[in-house]
Write a protein that holds these residues in place. Structure first.
Motif, PDB file in Angstrom:
ATOM      1  N   GLN A 203     -10.826  -2.923 -27.808  1.00  0.00           N
ATOM      2  CA  GLN A 203     -11.727  -3.955 -28.318  1.00  0.00           C
ATOM      3  C   GLN A 203     -11.612  -5.239 -27.518  1.00  0.00           C
ATOM      4  O   GLN A 203     -12.609  -5.913 -27.236  1.00  0.00           O
ATOM      5  CB  GLN A 203     -11.416  -4.225 -29.792  1.00  0.00           C
ATOM      6  CG  GLN A 203     -12.480  -5.050 -30.505  1.00  0.00           C
ATOM      7  CD  GLN A 203     -13.819  -4.314 -30.597  1.00  0.00           C
ATOM      8  OE1 GLN A 203     -13.877  -3.201 -31.105  1.00  0.00           O
ATOM      9  NE2 GLN A 203     -14.870  -4.915 -30.072  1.00  0.00           N
ATOM     10  N   ILE A 206     -13.570  -5.006 -24.238  1.00  0.00           N
ATOM     11  CA  ILE A 206     -15.010  -5.153 -24.457  1.00  0.00           C
ATOM     12  C   ILE A 206     -15.335  -6.610 -24.765  1.00  0.00           C
ATOM     13  O   ILE A 206     -16.312  -7.165 -24.254  1.00  0.00           O
ATOM     14  CB  ILE A 206     -15.459  -4.249 -25.625  1.00  0.00           C
ATOM     15  CG1 ILE A 206     -15.229  -2.773 -25.271  1.00  0.00           C
ATOM     16  CG2 ILE A 206     -16.931  -4.483 -25.950  1.00  0.00           C
ATOM     17  CD1 ILE A 206     -15.489  -1.821 -26.414  1.00  0.00           C
ATOM     18  N   GLU A 209     -15.457  -8.676 -21.692  1.00  0.00           N
ATOM     19  CA  GLU A 209     -16.657  -8.404 -20.906  1.00  0.00           C
ATOM     20  C   GLU A 209     -17.844  -9.180 -21.475  1.00  0.00           C
ATOM     21  O   GLU A 209     -18.638  -9.768 -20.737  1.00  0.00           O
ATOM     22  CB  GLU A 209     -16.936  -6.890 -20.924  1.00  0.00           C
ATOM     23  CG  GLU A 209     -17.979  -6.439 -19.924  1.00  0.00           C
ATOM     24  CD  GLU A 209     -17.506  -6.467 -18.488  1.00  0.00           C
ATOM     25  OE1 GLU A 209     -18.310  -6.159 -17.603  1.00  0.00           O
ATOM     26  OE2 GLU A 209     -16.332  -6.812 -18.241  1.00  0.00           O
ATOM     27  N   ILE A 274     -17.115   1.444 -30.146  1.00  0.00           N
ATOM     28  CA  ILE A 274     -17.303   2.593 -29.266  1.00  0.00           C
ATOM     29  C   ILE A 274     -17.391   3.845 -30.123  1.00  0.00           C
ATOM     30  O   ILE A 274     -16.523   4.103 -30.963  1.00  0.00           O
ATOM     31  CB  ILE A 274     -16.146   2.727 -28.263  1.00  0.00           C
ATOM     32  CG1 ILE A 274     -16.174   1.570 -27.263  1.00  0.00           C
ATOM     33  CG2 ILE A 274     -16.226   4.059 -27.512  1.00  0.00           C
ATOM     34  CD1 ILE A 274     -15.092   1.640 -26.212  1.00  0.00           C
ATOM     35  N   LEU A 299     -12.325   1.986 -19.094  1.00  0.00           N
ATOM     36  CA  LEU A 299     -12.854   0.627 -19.185  1.00  0.00           C
ATOM     37  C   LEU A 299     -12.299  -0.246 -18.072  1.00  0.00           C
ATOM     38  O   LEU A 299     -13.007  -1.031 -17.456  1.00  0.00           O
ATOM     39  CB  LEU A 299     -12.513   0.019 -20.549  1.00  0.00           C
ATOM     40  CG  LEU A 299     -13.446   0.382 -21.703  1.00  0.00           C
ATOM     41  CD1 LEU A 299     -12.860  -0.102 -23.022  1.00  0.00           C
ATOM     42  CD2 LEU A 299     -14.820  -0.226 -21.483  1.00  0.00           C
ATOM     43  N   VAL A 303     -15.159  -2.061 -15.903  1.00  0.00           N
ATOM     44  CA  VAL A 303     -15.524  -3.464 -16.132  1.00  0.00           C
ATOM     45  C   VAL A 303     -15.276  -4.288 -14.879  1.00  0.00           C
ATOM     46  O   VAL A 303     -14.368  -4.001 -14.112  1.00  0.00           O
ATOM     47  CB  VAL A 303     -14.742  -4.084 -17.321  1.00  0.00           C
ATOM     48  CG1 VAL A 303     -15.015  -3.325 -18.591  1.00  0.00           C
ATOM     49  CG2 VAL A 303     -13.247  -4.147 -17.026  1.00  0.00           C
TER      50      VAL A 303
END
Length: 597
Positions: A203, A206, A209, A274, A299, A303
């Motif tokens: 988490q 993300i 990002e 996700i 990830l 990313v």
């Protein structure tokens, strides 16, 4: 920017340790030897620099969020706690001294009871120019930073630059730490992860990002609109609550419902989830640790960090929770990530050892760290017992059949003395794997013995498929294999390299077939390999042909060709010798690299 080396004194079980860091650094050692503490020290040091750049204090309850360092701590909000991280035996010594001298003397003895981190960072030419522009000091590329932190948990930053200009660096240590901290992105995945921690790691990536959008003007304007709408609702709610509470408690003048701006921003970042669809659509939080680990690494791979950022990925035992088959793919993913971001891992898994750079493996024993000098050092630590022929080997050449091995041994002996010498002293072994389809299994065996491999396969359907599968599984890279590719042929196998005159007599003696006079064999047909052409000759002569006959004939051909090679009576045509010359050049290069490292 990259981390060149790291030193720590007085951190948990570690009294003093220094590690040089490569693009892919592997900390190895038995349990309870200090690997995790060394990793934690590195993460703490990087986190302290990062938080300093953000203006957060190590005592700040919002410390970790402000610093935006992807770290899970046992005490949220603190990268360093003297009571947790300073060695216990020294804490006891400190208490005894205070008992003797009295608390009034605490300030006098405090400098003896500190943790010190030292990092040497290497800046690129562009970063050096930016450094000069922002800090106003010329830099030769290397920047050593010292962080000292004691019982008050407040870090002191210094740039320890020897020679001329040292005073200037020291005076601007805080500004320099902030300059560096703004460029640092650190991602840390600890060994022991609860279900929530594993999901939170994903988490946070993300979230970071999404946070990149916060530099976008349109996005900022949209947030302001959202926040103003929130404020309208909360103000109305505050008024209603003030009136309602006032009826019961007249002394209460005002009730306010407020939303902290930072909290609102973080809440928006954390909205995405996700979902994994493997037949049943499931939230990642409800999947197993193995899938969570692979998603996290994927990830990291996908990313994009902020422009100009220095990214360090620190993972403890990345092989945890993974099926052995997935570990080979994991290694390939880590190697790919390390081409752009620096990686430090701890591991007990031979498959994750950096075999291409022995010195990038750091052996941690009794809370001390040292670079591995030989493959045997790594094997001893991990408890790997190699086969007798691999004890001194740094490289294994894997070929499809015993016949290939026989010919190559003779070829190297008489045409490639450098490679023959490596075989003689055990640095290189040539081994057959019993067919191209067995490459993935054989490569795994050598990988577990911590021996680098090079592969030479037939340029046919099976050979190409085996090479591609091994690449997909992360067992070999492009630099680790060659195909027996002969110019002018669409397919070829090892025997296609051998001049007919080197073995025609043994085929004639064995089968009564003179291949030189067989149109099925001699006609120019680049679409058929040697064994298919010989099979047609056998059938045309009314003879049986099958796998056993083929294998036996290939061995006889190999022995005959080897004898001619020993006598140096083999005249390789240029197009026939090319694949062997390319293979030899690749092996020499691999051996040279192994010798340097």
């Amino acid at each position: 920017m990259r981390l060149d080396n790291f030193t720590v004194d007085n951190f948990r079980s570690i009294t003093s340790a220094k590690i040089p860091t490569a693009d892919f650094t592997v900390l190895i050692g038995q349990n309870n030897e200090g690997k995790s503490n060394l990793m934690s020290a590195l993460v703490a040091a990087m986190g302290l620099i990062k938080s300093h750049a953000s203006g957060a204090s190590s005592k700040d309850s919002d410390f970790q969020d402000v610093a935006e360092v992807d770290v899970s701590d046992t005490e949220p909000g603190s990268h360093y706690s003297w009571r947790r991280d300073f060695p216990l035996h020294l804490q006891k010594k400190y208490s005894l001294e205070i008992g003797k001298l009295g608390s009034s003397k605490a300030a006098k003895i405090a400098p003896k009871y500190v943790t010190q981190f030292r990092l040497t960072l290497e800046l690129s030419a562009v970063e050096v120019q930016e450094f000069r522009k922002v800090i106003g000091i010329n830099l030769n590329g290397k920047l050593p930073i010292s962080i000292t932190i004691g019982k008050d948990n407040e870090p002191e930053f210094k740039v320890v630059k020897p020679g001329k200009g040292a005073v200037g660096f020291e005076k601007k240590s805080k500004e320099i730490a902030k300059f560096i901290g703004r460029l640092i992105v650190i991602n840390y995945i600890p060994t022991i992860r609860t279900e929530d921690e594993s999901s939170d790691i994903i988490q946070r990536m993300i979230s970071r990002e999404i946070a990149k959008l916060e530099n976008d003007e349109d996005y900022q304007n949209s947030l302001e609109l959202v926040f103003s709408k929130h404020e309208e609702v909360l103000n109305k709610l505050s008024e209603n609550l003030t009136q309602a509470i006032g009826q019961f408690l007249p002394q209460v003048k005002k009730v306010e419902v407020i939303a902290r701006r930072n909290s609102q921003v973080r809440a928006i970042r954390n909205v995405p989830n996700i979902m994994i669809d493997d037949g049943v659509r499931t939230n990642i939080r409800n999947k197993g640790d193995g899938i969570k680990s692979l998603v996290a690494l994927s990830l990291f791979q996908s990313v994009d960090e902020k422009t100009g950022a220095f990214t360090l990925l620190a993972i403890e035992e990345p092989e945890s929770h993974l099926h052995p088959g997935a570990i080979h793919s994991l290694r390939a993913v880590l190697q790919k990530i390390s081409s752009e971001k620096q990686i430090v891992i701890t591991t007990h898994c031979p498959s994750l050892v950096n075999r291409d750079s022995v010195s990038s493996n750091i052996i941690v024993e009794k809370n001390q760290a040292k670079q591995a000098k030989r493959i045997s050092d790594i094997r001893n630590v991990l408890g790997v017992v190699p086969a007798d022929n691999l004890v001194n080997a740094s490289l294994a050449l894997l070929v499809e059949g015993e016949d290939d091995r026989i010919v190559l041994d003779a070829y190297f002996k008489n045409y490639q003395p450098e490679i023959h010498e490596a075989i003689g002293d055990g640095r290189l072994v040539v081994a057959h794997i019993g067919g191209a389809s067995k490459l993935p299994y054989s490569a795994s065996i050598y990988e577990n013995a911590i021996c680098s491999i090079h592969v030479f396969l037939d340029d046919d359907k099976e050979g190409n498929a085996a090479a591609e599968l091994a690449r997909e599984k992360g067992l070999i890279k492009d630099s680790q294999y060659n195909l027996c590719r002969i110019p002018g042929r669409t397919v070829s196998e090892f025997e296609d390299l051998l001049p007919l005159e080197s073995y025609s007599e043994v085929v004639l003696l064995e089968s009564g077939i003179d291949l030189a006079n067989q149109p099925e064999f001699t006609r120019k047909n680049g679409a058929k390999v040697w064994s298919d052409r010989v099979a047609e000759c056998y059938k045309a002569a009314g003879k049986n042909w099958g796998p056993n006959i083929e294998a036996a004939l290939k061995l006889k051909v190999a022995h005959a060709a080897a004898i001619k090679l020993e006598e140096k009576r083999v005249d390789f045509h240029e197009y026939l010798s090319k694949p062997l010359e390319v293979l030899s050049a690749a092996l020499k290069n691999r051996l040279k690299i192994a010798a340097k490292k």
